[in-house]
Design a protein around this motif. Structure first.
Motif, PDB file in Angstrom:
ATOM      1  N   LEU A  60       0.807  -1.218   0.000  1.00  0.00           N
ATOM      2  CA  LEU A  60       0.000   0.000   0.000  1.00  0.00           C
ATOM      3  C   LEU A  60       0.841   1.269   0.000  1.00  0.00           C
ATOM      4  O   LEU A  60       0.386   2.311  -0.475  1.00  0.00           O
ATOM      5  N   GLY A  61       2.081   1.173   0.535  1.00  0.00           N
ATOM      6  CA  GLY A  61       2.897   2.372   0.703  1.00  0.00           C
ATOM      7  C   GLY A  61       3.098   3.138  -0.584  1.00  0.00           C
ATOM      8  O   GLY A  61       2.784   4.334  -0.684  1.00  0.00           O
ATOM      9  N   GLY A  62       3.634   2.454  -1.583  1.00  0.00           N
ATOM     10  CA  GLY A  62       3.875   3.122  -2.863  1.00  0.00           C
ATOM     11  C   GLY A  62       2.605   3.593  -3.519  1.00  0.00           C
ATOM     12  O   GLY A  62       2.557   4.678  -4.116  1.00  0.00           O
ATOM     13  N   VAL A  63       1.543   2.770  -3.398  1.00  0.00           N
ATOM     14  CA  VAL A  63       0.256   3.129  -4.017  1.00  0.00           C
ATOM     15  C   VAL A  63      -0.306   4.390  -3.388  1.00  0.00           C
ATOM     16  O   VAL A  63      -0.774   5.305  -4.090  1.00  0.00           O
ATOM     17  N   VAL A  64      -0.274   4.454  -2.060  1.00  0.00           N
ATOM     18  CA  VAL A  64      -0.845   5.615  -1.359  1.00  0.00           C
ATOM     19  C   VAL A  64      -0.045   6.872  -1.672  1.00  0.00           C
ATOM     20  O   VAL A  64      -0.619   7.943  -1.920  1.00  0.00           O
ATOM     21  N   VAL A  65       1.298   6.754  -1.655  1.00  0.00           N
ATOM     22  CA  VAL A  65       2.119   7.921  -1.971  1.00  0.00           C
ATOM     23  C   VAL A  65       1.859   8.384  -3.403  1.00  0.00           C
ATOM     24  O   VAL A  65       1.740   9.588  -3.677  1.00  0.00           O
ATOM     25  N   ALA A  66       1.763   7.418  -4.338  1.00  0.00           N
ATOM     26  CA  ALA A  66       1.499   7.779  -5.737  1.00  0.00           C
ATOM     27  C   ALA A  66       0.131   8.427  -5.898  1.00  0.00           C
ATOM     28  O   ALA A  66      -0.043   9.377  -6.663  1.00  0.00           O
ATOM     29  N   ALA A  67      -0.854   7.919  -5.150  1.00  0.00           N
ATOM     30  CA  ALA A  67      -2.219   8.446  -5.282  1.00  0.00           C
ATOM     31  C   ALA A  67      -2.361   9.829  -4.670  1.00  0.00           C
ATOM     32  O   ALA A  67      -3.086  10.684  -5.192  1.00  0.00           O
ATOM     33  N   THR A  68      -1.684  10.043  -3.549  1.00  0.00           N
ATOM     34  CA  THR A  68      -1.830  11.321  -2.844  1.00  0.00           C
ATOM     35  C   THR A  68      -0.756  12.323  -3.249  1.00  0.00           C
ATOM     36  O   THR A  68      -0.935  13.531  -3.066  1.00  0.00           O
ATOM     37  N   GLY A  69       0.361  11.803  -3.770  1.00  0.00           N
ATOM     38  CA  GLY A  69       1.470  12.685  -4.111  1.00  0.00           C
ATOM     39  C   GLY A  69       2.174  13.256  -2.902  1.00  0.00           C
ATOM     40  O   GLY A  69       2.942  14.212  -3.012  1.00  0.00           O
ATOM     41  N   SER A  70       1.938  12.669  -1.719  1.00  0.00           N
ATOM     42  CA  SER A  70       2.498  13.244  -0.494  1.00  0.00           C
ATOM     43  C   SER A  70       2.956  12.164   0.475  1.00  0.00           C
ATOM     44  O   SER A  70       2.128  11.529   1.144  1.00  0.00           O
ATOM     45  N   PRO A  71       4.267  11.932   0.603  1.00  0.00           N
ATOM     46  CA  PRO A  71       4.767  11.031   1.650  1.00  0.00           C
ATOM     47  C   PRO A  71       4.408  11.529   3.050  1.00  0.00           C
ATOM     48  O   PRO A  71       4.268  10.730   3.978  1.00  0.00           O
ATOM     49  N   HIS A  72       4.266  12.853   3.200  1.00  0.00           N
ATOM     50  CA  HIS A  72       3.957  13.415   4.522  1.00  0.00           C
ATOM     51  C   HIS A  72       2.590  12.947   5.019  1.00  0.00           C
ATOM     52  O   HIS A  72       2.397  12.742   6.220  1.00  0.00           O
ATOM     53  N   LEU A  73       1.651  12.770   4.115  1.00  0.00           N
ATOM     54  CA  LEU A  73       0.318  12.291   4.510  1.00  0.00           C
ATOM     55  C   LEU A  73       0.396  10.864   5.055  1.00  0.00           C
ATOM     56  O   LEU A  73      -0.295  10.521   6.021  1.00  0.00           O
ATOM     57  N   VAL A  74       1.247  10.049   4.440  1.00  0.00           N
ATOM     58  CA  VAL A  74       1.426   8.677   4.917  1.00  0.00           C
ATOM     59  C   VAL A  74       2.054   8.671   6.307  1.00  0.00           C
ATOM     60  O   VAL A  74       1.675   7.883   7.173  1.00  0.00           O
ATOM     61  N   LEU A  75       3.022   9.554   6.540  1.00  0.00           N
ATOM     62  CA  LEU A  75       3.624   9.655   7.871  1.00  0.00           C
ATOM     63  C   LEU A  75       2.594  10.083   8.910  1.00  0.00           C
ATOM     64  O   LEU A  75       2.590   9.577  10.040  1.00  0.00           O
ATOM     65  N   ALA A  76       1.714  10.992   8.536  1.00  0.00           N
ATOM     66  CA  ALA A  76       0.650  11.412   9.453  1.00  0.00           C
ATOM     67  C   ALA A  76      -0.276  10.245   9.779  1.00  0.00           C
ATOM     68  O   ALA A  76      -0.725  10.084  10.931  1.00  0.00           O
ATOM     69  N   ALA A  77      -0.564   9.414   8.768  1.00  0.00           N
ATOM     70  CA  ALA A  77      -1.408   8.241   9.003  1.00  0.00           C
ATOM     71  C   ALA A  77      -0.732   7.278   9.972  1.00  0.00           C
ATOM     72  O   ALA A  77      -1.384   6.667  10.832  1.00  0.00           O
TER      73      ALA A  77
END
Length: 423
Positions: A159-176
């Motif tokens: 999911l990591g790469g998919v979520v970053v690609a979809a949102t364009g923001s690694p920072h959002l994943v860190l917040a999650a």
């Protein structure tokens, strides 16, 4: 309940185990999401594979220093309090990492800071499990936990790469990921009993506090069986290297980028299946299989030297992961020998060694890949792991007979093998 009679449903019937299981699973997924996001974030800012690898490895290395200092807190205070406090602390630190304007040097320091309290949480959680799961249910619960960790890692990587690609923001994943730690803290705080450790007899002086903190290290270092089991588990550092070299290996064999995630998940999936298979092994079977599985885990990696195609490599790495379930068996044998009064400190030391071994293994694999090739690096690490595992098994006699529970005061270089394990 006998060890052989324990079933998966017997374990899941216990509410406190379900709380620990859910809390760990969802935060583990968050951890893997964050590792992917962090790697992408650092590479995006630096275009440096070396710095990206260094930051990734730094999520594993700090516990070697912090474990002896912090793990003892889980033998002094309520283990529930220790766990939810650490979760809140990590949520705050990762929340700071999620700030887009955070400078890269500060980000690196935060990565190290987040990794530092990991041994405290791990030791408190693992020390609590034998209390939550008495008798034969404990080793089944450990098997379930190990398998769940593997599945969570696969989900996080996928999911990591998919979520970053979809949102364009690694920072959002860190917040999650920060949010998952808050969820874990809430589950532990309101879903567990305090689980106060048994008294260790400390008198509270400064000198005794120093001895108290390092008692787990002394216990493991002085006991042949505990030291051997810990050292054997640490050989997993040789077997984790395919995860860090998946992308270079794919480039080496000329496969597409889509194969990277598949290869990264292969050994993790194998270990998850292996964890479930070994969950219900009895005492004799655990003792007989620990060293053979540790030796066998390196052999499929040696074949990688021939640079097989993606699907053959997936099968080989999955078999290695399956055999790597020896780590679960070694951990069960280790924990059952350590009394509750010192359990968190001993576990903290062993777990920190395992985590550090993984970081060092990845770093070593990177150096070897630069000197030779990714395939050669994976093969060399696999061969080294098999040789080291066999040597440890022979030197420490890990297939020997009974394993008594030891105590801090009675720890000797060799153990008295006349008393059976008390579960």
């Amino acid at each position: 309940m006998s060890e052989q009679a324990a079933r998966f449903r017997d374990v899941f019937a216990i509410g406190e185990f379900r709380v620990l299981w859910i809390a760990q699973a969802q935060s583990r997924i968050g951890d893997q999401l964050a590792r992917v996001a962090l790697s992408l974030l650092v590479f995006e800012q630096t275009s440096s594979a070396a710095l990206t690898t260094l930051v990734y490895a730094s999520t594993y290395l700090p516990p070697l220093l912090t474990a002896p200092l912090l793990a003892g807190l889980a033998d002094r205070y309520s283990r529930r309090t220790v766990m939810w406090t650490v979760d809140v602390l990590r949520a705050v630190l990762i929340g700071l990492m999620a700030i887009p304007a955070m400078p890269l040097p500060v980000l690196g320091l935060l990565v190290v800071a987040v990794a530092c309290p990991e041994p405290l949480f791990s030791s408190a959680r693992i020390a609590t499990l034998p209390k939550v799961l008495p008798g034969g249910r404990y080793q089944v619960g450990m098997g379930i936990t190990g398998a769940t960790d593997g599945i969570a890692q696969i989900a996080g990587f996928a999911l990591g790469g998919v979520v970053v690609a979809a949102t364009g923001s690694p920072h959002l994943v860190l917040a999650a990921n920060a949010f998952t730690f808050l969820v874990s803290a809430a589950l532990v705080r309101w879903g567990l009993r305090p689980h106060l450790p048994e008294s260790s007899g400390s008198n509270g002086t400064s000198a005794s506090k120093g001895r108290f903190a390092l008692a787990g290290v002394r216990l493991v270092a002085r006991n042949r069986s505990l030291l051997g089991l810990a050292a054997l588990a640490w050989t997993f550092g040789f077997y984790v290297v395919p995860e860090s070299l998946a992308a270079p290996y794919v480039a080496e064999i000329g496969a597409g980028a889509s194969a990277v995630g598949l290869l990264m998940a292969a050994d993790v999936a194998g270990m998850a299946i292996g964890g479930l298979l070994v969950a219900r092994l009895g005492t004799d079977a655990r003792r007989r299989l620990t060293v053979p599985l540790a030796f066998a885990a390196g052999l499929p990696l040696v074949v990688t030297f021939a640079e097989p195609g993606v699907w053959v490599a997936v099968v080989l790495w999955a078999i290695s992961g399956l055999c790597s379930s020896f780590v679960v068996i070694a951990e069960v044998r280790f924990v059952l020998q350590v009394p509750d009064e010192i359990r968190a400190r001993a576990i903290g030391f062993a777990a920190a060694g395992l985590q550090t071994a993984q970081g060092l293994g990845m770093a070593l694999a990177g150096v070897l890949a630069e000197a030779f090739s990714p395939a050669a690096s994976i093969a060399l690490c696999g061969a080294a792991g098999s040789v080291v595992a066999l040597t440890i098994g022979l030197v420490f006699r890990l297939a020997a007979a009974d394993e008594p529970q030891v105590s801090e005061r009675s720890a000797l270089p060799a153990v008295d093998r006349s008393e059976p394990v008390r579960t």
